[in-house]
Design a protein around this motif. Sequence first.
Motif, PDB file in Angstrom:
ATOM      1  N   GLU A  51      15.710   3.699  -2.435  1.00  0.00           N
ATOM      2  CA  GLU A  51      14.609   3.874  -3.393  1.00  0.00           C
ATOM      3  C   GLU A  51      13.745   2.613  -3.459  1.00  0.00           C
ATOM      4  O   GLU A  51      12.514   2.691  -3.458  1.00  0.00           O
ATOM      5  N   HIS A  52      14.398   1.458  -3.506  1.00  0.00           N
ATOM      6  CA  HIS A  52      13.632   0.214  -3.568  1.00  0.00           C
ATOM      7  C   HIS A  52      12.862  -0.035  -2.277  1.00  0.00           C
ATOM      8  O   HIS A  52      11.721  -0.493  -2.301  1.00  0.00           O
ATOM      9  N   MET A  53      13.475   0.284  -1.144  1.00  0.00           N
ATOM     10  CA  MET A  53      12.773   0.122   0.136  1.00  0.00           C
ATOM     11  C   MET A  53      11.538   1.011   0.180  1.00  0.00           C
ATOM     12  O   MET A  53      10.480   0.603   0.675  1.00  0.00           O
ATOM     13  N   CYS A  54      11.669   2.228  -0.346  1.00  0.00           N
ATOM     14  CA  CYS A  54      10.514   3.133  -0.378  1.00  0.00           C
ATOM     15  C   CYS A  54       9.441   2.574  -1.317  1.00  0.00           C
ATOM     16  O   CYS A  54       8.245   2.644  -1.009  1.00  0.00           O
ATOM     17  N   ASP A  55       9.850   1.998  -2.441  1.00  0.00           N
ATOM     18  CA  ASP A  55       8.877   1.371  -3.352  1.00  0.00           C
ATOM     19  C   ASP A  55       8.124   0.247  -2.647  1.00  0.00           C
ATOM     20  O   ASP A  55       6.907   0.105  -2.818  1.00  0.00           O
ATOM     21  N   VAL A  56       8.853  -0.550  -1.884  1.00  0.00           N
ATOM     22  CA  VAL A  56       8.203  -1.636  -1.147  1.00  0.00           C
ATOM     23  C   VAL A  56       7.204  -1.056  -0.142  1.00  0.00           C
ATOM     24  O   VAL A  56       6.053  -1.511  -0.052  1.00  0.00           O
ATOM     25  N   ALA A  57       7.628  -0.029   0.592  1.00  0.00           N
ATOM     26  CA  ALA A  57       6.726   0.607   1.568  1.00  0.00           C
ATOM     27  C   ALA A  57       5.484   1.160   0.867  1.00  0.00           C
ATOM     28  O   ALA A  57       4.358   0.986   1.344  1.00  0.00           O
ATOM     29  N   LEU A  58       5.690   1.787  -0.289  1.00  0.00           N
ATOM     30  CA  LEU A  58       4.548   2.325  -1.054  1.00  0.00           C
ATOM     31  C   LEU A  58       3.600   1.193  -1.464  1.00  0.00           C
ATOM     32  O   LEU A  58       2.373   1.341  -1.395  1.00  0.00           O
ATOM     33  N   GLY A  59       4.185   0.061  -1.884  1.00  0.00           N
ATOM     34  CA  GLY A  59       3.370  -1.090  -2.279  1.00  0.00           C
ATOM     35  C   GLY A  59       2.540  -1.613  -1.111  1.00  0.00           C
ATOM     36  O   GLY A  59       1.366  -1.947  -1.279  1.00  0.00           O
ATOM     37  N   ILE A  60       3.152  -1.665   0.068  1.00  0.00           N
ATOM     38  CA  ILE A  60       2.422  -2.166   1.247  1.00  0.00           C
ATOM     39  C   ILE A  60       1.300  -1.192   1.615  1.00  0.00           C
ATOM     40  O   ILE A  60       0.183  -1.597   1.928  1.00  0.00           O
ATOM     41  N   ILE A  61       1.601   0.103   1.557  1.00  0.00           N
ATOM     42  CA  ILE A  61       0.564   1.100   1.877  1.00  0.00           C
ATOM     43  C   ILE A  61      -0.607   0.974   0.909  1.00  0.00           C
ATOM     44  O   ILE A  61      -1.771   1.089   1.297  1.00  0.00           O
ATOM     45  N   ASP A  62      -0.299   0.684  -0.353  1.00  0.00           N
ATOM     46  CA  ASP A  62      -1.351   0.476  -1.354  1.00  0.00           C
ATOM     47  C   ASP A  62      -2.286  -0.665  -0.970  1.00  0.00           C
ATOM     48  O   ASP A  62      -3.490  -0.603  -1.188  1.00  0.00           O
ATOM     49  N   VAL A  63      -1.687  -1.730  -0.415  1.00  0.00           N
ATOM     50  CA  VAL A  63      -2.471  -2.905  -0.043  1.00  0.00           C
ATOM     51  C   VAL A  63      -3.489  -2.550   1.046  1.00  0.00           C
ATOM     52  O   VAL A  63      -4.561  -3.153   1.141  1.00  0.00           O
ATOM     53  N   LEU A  64      -3.149  -1.541   1.880  1.00  0.00           N
ATOM     54  CA  LEU A  64      -4.055  -1.143   2.956  1.00  0.00           C
ATOM     55  C   LEU A  64      -5.438  -0.799   2.426  1.00  0.00           C
ATOM     56  O   LEU A  64      -6.456  -1.129   3.019  1.00  0.00           O
ATOM     57  N   GLY A  65      -5.463  -0.114   1.279  1.00  0.00           N
ATOM     58  CA  GLY A  65      -6.725   0.199   0.641  1.00  0.00           C
ATOM     59  C   GLY A  65      -7.635   1.132   1.440  1.00  0.00           C
ATOM     60  O   GLY A  65      -8.839   1.075   1.328  1.00  0.00           O
ATOM     61  N   TRP A  66      -7.048   2.011   2.271  1.00  0.00           N
ATOM     62  CA  TRP A  66      -7.873   2.972   3.014  1.00  0.00           C
ATOM     63  C   TRP A  66      -8.374   4.064   2.079  1.00  0.00           C
ATOM     64  O   TRP A  66      -7.650   4.572   1.271  1.00  0.00           O
TER      65      TRP A  66
END
Length: 181
Positions: free
Chosen positions: A166-181
């Motif tokens: 769950e935490h790894m997925c949260d981190v992945a979600l956070g990184i995807i957010d940074v993409l800002g596409w």
Amino acid sequence: MGSVAAIFILLLSIAHLTPPSHLFVSGDIKLIHNTCKKTTYYNLCMSSLKSSSSSLKADIKGLAVIMIGIAMKHANQTTTYLSSQLLSNTNDVVIKKVVKDCADKYSLAIESLQESLQQLDLMSSDYASLQVSAAKDYPNVCHNEYRRFAGLAYPIELAHREEKLEHMCDVALGIIDVLGW
Ligand SMILES: *[C@@H]1O[C@H](CO)[C@@H](O)[C@H](O)[C@H]1NC(C)=O
């Protein structure tokens, strides 16, 4: 003219010289650090990304891909853990069914993460996030299988594995957010 061209070519070749590698490394550690700062679990983000040598050469999308890959590996190891439980621990029919269902859920999490990688390739960060969120939810679906049977203990090892995915997925979600596409 000839000497101007020669100087131009000289400058071009200097521009192509590889700078000392520590310049690249510190720059990219900085990208990893800045990206991880924007996620919910900074330490998990840093330790995960630092465990892969390709993180140093990756852009933000690349970091998301690496993080998702690490989550997939963790989910995969959890299916292996569950199958070993299935084989070794018990003849109890209920336990066997719950463990089998849980292994299926972790496999579905892997499929969702795989799908999120495809969405990232299509530059579709919304759908990528949706798939990572689905992957994040499957461990809890497994946990609920245990909750349905009073007296059936939820293994501590599985609880740790659930939380980590769950935490790894949260981190992945956070990184995807940074993409800002
Ligand atoms: C886990 O990884 C192994 C080796 O890469 C692969 O053979 C297996 O199919 C994977 N398991 C799942 C559930 O994806």
